[in-house]
Scaffold this active site. Structure first.
Site, short mmCIF file in Angstrom:
data_model
loop_
_atom_site.label_atom_id
_atom_site.label_comp_id
_atom_site.label_asym_id
_atom_site.label_seq_id
_atom_site.Cartn_x
_atom_site.Cartn_y
_atom_site.Cartn_z
N HIS A 14 -29.79 24.56 20.10
CA HIS A 14 -30.19 25.67 19.24
C HIS A 14 -31.50 25.45 18.50
O HIS A 14 -31.57 25.63 17.27
CB HIS A 14 -29.10 25.97 18.21
N LYS A 38 -29.34 29.48 27.68
CA LYS A 38 -28.41 29.46 26.57
C LYS A 38 -28.51 28.14 25.80
O LYS A 38 -28.50 27.06 26.41
CB LYS A 38 -26.99 29.66 27.09
N HIS A 158 -28.15 22.74 5.90
CA HIS A 158 -27.02 23.67 6.13
C HIS A 158 -26.57 24.27 4.79
O HIS A 158 -26.33 25.48 4.68
CB HIS A 158 -25.82 22.91 6.71
N ASP A 177 -19.74 19.82 10.45
CA ASP A 177 -20.25 20.05 11.81
C ASP A 177 -19.94 18.83 12.66
O ASP A 177 -19.05 18.04 12.31
CB ASP A 177 -21.76 20.37 11.76
N ASP A 361 -26.42 24.89 14.20
CA ASP A 361 -27.70 24.24 13.96
C ASP A 361 -28.91 25.17 14.03
O ASP A 361 -29.96 24.86 13.47
CB ASP A 361 -27.89 23.06 14.93
N ARG A 522 -12.37 40.62 14.34
CA ARG A 522 -13.51 39.88 13.79
C ARG A 522 -14.59 40.92 13.54
O ARG A 522 -15.42 41.18 14.38
CB ARG A 522 -13.96 38.88 14.86
N ASN A 552 -18.02 46.21 19.97
CA ASN A 552 -19.40 45.71 20.04
C ASN A 552 -19.40 44.30 20.63
O ASN A 552 -18.81 43.38 20.07
CB ASN A 552 -19.98 45.69 18.62
FE LIG Z 1 -25.37 20.72 12.08
#
Ligand SMILES: [Fe+2]
Length: 592
Positions: A14, A38, A158, A177, A361, A522, A552
Site C-alpha cells: 500500500h 493490487k 497511524h 497491525d 498502511d 457494513r 455499492n
Molecule cells: Fe501499519
C-alpha cells in the site's frame, strides 16, 4: 508549511502519498490505482506523489519536509537490541512452550532470524533515504535538492491519522497491525494537538499476524484475504477443539494479550509463511487454494474472528481506561475488521468511536505528515467526513476517451436520476463521478451500484461483474437521514468501516446488501453535503422504490485495484457484465 507524506514499505504494501499545506490535507492517493497492481507491493509511490504535488500546485522545491511513515532510525540501535533480546528470550522460554505442544528439542529460529536480519539491512536510514531519492528522481524530479526527510514512528503515524481526523478534542487511541518497527499494538492519548504514548506491545505478539496466519491457513493470501475470513466467520458453528487452539495461540492477559510465538513466528514451517507446523499438528492440514470450504474451515474462521473481537474489546477498554477518556480512535490494519469495530460499538464501551477509514498502511503517509505538521506548529486537525482526495476528470477528458474507444454514449442532463431509474429496473450500473476516493471501499466516486431489494442481485453482481466467491456480502450506501430506521443502535458511519445489525423489519428491503448469516450490514451513510450527486441518486431511487439505499461495491474486478481514470472504467465496463455506465455526464448502455 508544505509537507509531502509518503509510505512505501515492502512488508506491508500500500505505498501512498499525500500533501499537507499548513496542516490542511489537499491530496491523497495510493500507488496501486495508477500502476494497476493490487496493493502495489514493492513499488515506490511515484505516480501518487506526482499527482498529489500537481493537485496542490507545488513543485518538489516548494516542499519543506518529507514525512515518511516508518522510523528507519530505529534500525540503528533500538531494533537490533530489541531483536537480540527477544531471540534470547525465545530460546529460554520457547523450550517450555514447545514441551507444552509436544514438540521436542530447542526452538528453531529459522526464517524469523532471516527476516529480522533482512529488515535490519533494508530499513537502515541510508538505504531508505537512497530509495526515496531514487523514487523522486524516477517520478520526474530530476534535478534540484530533495527536501529533508523525516522518519516518523509507524504507530504514531497511524495514531495521528485517526486522532487528527476524528474531530475529537481528546481521545484514547488504539493502534494495532502486523507491526510498525518493533511495535505491534500501541495505546496513545490525544489531547489538543498533543499525542502521548501510554503503552506498547511488541513483536512477536502481533494481532495482525495472528489473523493473517489463519487467513493463510484457510487458503487465502495473507494481507489480502482477511476480509474473506471475516465474511466467512458468521457461517461457522462453535467448535471446542478449534476454540482451544485459538485461545492457546492468543491469550488474554491483564496487561493486554500474548501470542504464543511457536505457533506463528518461530518454528518449522512446511505449509505456510505465517503459521508454523505446530498449528498443523493441532488443526490438520491447511486448506489448499481453490479447495471447497468445509464446516471445519467455517468453524476456524468463526473461532478466529470471535477471539479477535474479544481481544479487541479488551484492548479498547484498556485504552479508554489508561487514557481516562470516553472517546476512542482506532487505526492500524486490524481496525479494518468492521465486525470487531461493530462489536465495540454494540457493547457501548465508548461514547464515540472514530475508525480511520485509511486504517491500513496506505493511511500512514497521511498520519506521518500530520504528526510532523503538529510537531512543527501547524494544526492538522479536521473532521474527516469524506475520502475524495484523488484525481478527477472533466467531461472533455471523459468524452475523448469514449470517442477513442468508439463507444456509443449519450450525454444526460439528469445523470443521477437516470442512473437511479436503471438501478430500480434491475440493471447493474457503473458510477464514475468526481474525485476518486481513497481506501479499500468505494464510496460513490468509483462504484458499481445495484438494487439491494432483489435477493438474487448479490449472485448476479458476483457472477457477472465481480467474479468472486458467492457467499461474500455486499455493502449498502444509505441516505444518512434514513439510517436510523434501518439499523439497531445507529451512529455516524460514512466509511463502511463498522458493521451494524439490521432492524428485523427492514431486512426484506435490503437482502442483497446484508450478510445473509448474521444480518449485519457494513453501511456508508451518504450525506448531501459531502456527496451531493450520489445523495441525489439514492434519493431518486428512494422516490422510485421507497428504499433509501443501494448496493455499492467497488468499481473493479476481482484481484484488480479500484479504477482511477476514465480509460480504466471503460475497460472494466466492457470486460464485465455491467449493464450501464454513468461517467461524468455521459451514459453508456449495453443492449439488453
Ligand atoms: Fe501499519
Amino acid at each position: 508549511m508544505n509537507i509531502l507524506g509518503l509510505i512505501a514499505v515492502d512488508v506491508g504494501g500500500h505505498p501512498s502519498a499525500c500533501v499537507l499545506k499548513d496542516g490542511r490535507l489537499v491530496a491523497f492517493a495510493e500507488e496501486e490505482r495508477f500502476v494497476r497492481v493490487k496493493q502495489a507491493l514493492g513499488y515506490f509511490p511515484s505516480n501518487a506523489l506526482r499527482f498529489c504535488l500537481e493537485q496542490a500546485g507545488l513543485g518538489l522545491k516548494d516542499v519543506d519536509l518529507i514525512a515518511f511513515g516508518w522510523d528507519a532510525t530505529a534500525y540503528r540501535w533500538r531494533f537490533p537490541l530489541f531483536l537480540a533480546r527477544s531471540f534470547v528470550r525465545h530460546r529460554v522460554f520457547g523450550r517450555r512452550a514447545r514441551a507444552r505442544i509436544g514438540a521436542p528439542g530447542r526452538p528453531p529460529l529459522g526464517s524469523a532470524v532471516l527476516s529480522g536480519v533482512r529488515s535490519l539491512v533494508s530499513f537502515q536510514p541510508r538505504t531508505l533515504t537512497e530509495g526515496i531519492v531514487l523514487g523522486l528522481r524516477d517520478a520526474g524530479f530530476k534535478d534540484g535538492p530533495v527536501p529533508p526527510i523525516v522518519f516518523m514512528r509507524h504507530h504514531l503515524a497511524h495514531a495521528a491519522s485517526a486522532y487528527y481526523c476524528s474531530g475529537f478534542d481528546e481521545s484514547a487511541i488504539l493502534v494495532f497491525d502486523g507491526h510498525g518497527e518493533e511495535n505491534t499494538t500501541t495505546i496513545f492519548r490525544g489531547e489538543g494537538r498533543r499525542i502521548e504514548r501510554l503503552k506498547e506491545i511488541n513483536i512477536p505478539h502481533s494481532l495482525g499476524w495472528f489473523y493473517s496466519a489463519f487467513t493463510e491457513f484457510l487458503g487465502w493470501n495473507p494481507n489480502e484475504g482477511e476480509v474473506k475470513l471475516m465474511g466467512l466467520a458468521p457461517f461457522g458453528a462453535p467448535d471446542p477443539d478449534v476454540e482451544r487452539l485459538v485461545r492457546d495461540v492468543l491469550e488474554i492477559t491483564d496487561d493486554g494479550y500474548r501470542v504464543d510465538a511457536d505457533y506463528l513466528f518461530y518454528g518449522p514451517r512446511s505449509y505456510g509463511k505465517f503459521f508454523s507446523d505446530a498449528v498443523v499438528e493441532r488443526l490438520g492440514l491447511p486448506r489448499g487454494r481453490g479447495e471447497p470450504l468445509t464446516d471445519r474451515h467455517r468453524a476456524i474462521a468463526r473461532a478466529v474472528q470471535d477471539r479477535l473481537e474479544e481481544v479487541g474489546v479488551h484492548l479498547a477498554s484498556m485504552a479508554l481506561r489508561l487514557a481516562s477518556s470516553r472517546r476512542l480512535c482506532l487505526a492500524g490494519g486490524v481496525a479494518l475488521n468492521c465486525k470487531m469495530n461493530g462489536e465495540m460499538h454494540r457493547r457501548g464501551i465508548a461514547d464515540e468511536i472514530f475508525v480511520q477509514p485509511l486504517a491500513y498502511d496506505g493511511g500512514v503517509s497521511l498520519g506521518a505528515a500530520q504528526a510532523l505538521a503538529a510537531e512543527k506548529g501547524d494544526d492538522p486537525r479536521f473532521e474527516m467526513d469524506h475520502l475524495f482526495w484523488g484525481p478527477a476528470y472533466g467531461n472533455d477528458e471523459i468524452e475523448a476517451v469514449l470517442r477513442a474507444s468508439r463507444a456509443r454514449y449519450r450525454r444526460s442532463p439528469r445523470i443521477a436520476e437516470e442512473a437511479a431509474r436503471m438501478i430500480a429496473d434491475g440493471k447493474i450500473v457503473g458510477w464514475f463521478q468526481g474525485r476518486m476516493e481513497g481506501g479499500p471501499r468505494a464510496l460513490g466516486g468509483r462504484s458499481i451500484l445495484a438494487d439491494p431489494r432483489n435477493p438474487e442481485m448479490k449472485d448476479l453482481v458476483n457472477d457477472r461483474v465481480k467474479f468472486r466467491e458467492a457467499w461474500r456480502p455486499f455493502a449498502l450506501s444509505i441516505l444518512e437521514e434514513h439510517f436510523a430506521e434501518y439499523v439497531k443502535k445507529p451512529a455516524r458511519s460514512p466509511f463502511m468501516i463498522m458493521a451494524f445489525d439490521v432492524a428485523e423489519a427492514r431486512r426484506s428491503d435490503i437482502p442483497s446488501a446484508m450478510h445473509s448469516a448474521d444480518h449485519t450490514t457494513r453501511p456508508q451513510t451518504v450525506s448531501r453535503k459531502t456527496s451531493p450527486l450520489y445523495w441525489q441518486l439514492i434519493e431518486c431511487f428512494r422516490g422510485l422504490t421507497g428504499v433509501p439505499g443501494v448496493l455499492n461495491t467497488s468499481f473493479n474486478v476481482k484481484d484488480e485495484p479500484i479504477v482511477c481514470t476514465p480509460r480504466d472504467a471503460v475497460r472494466c465496463f466492457f470486460g464485465t457484465g455491467m449493464d450501464a455506465l454513468a461517467i461524468g455526464d455521459c451514459i453508456l448502455e449495453k443492449p439488453a
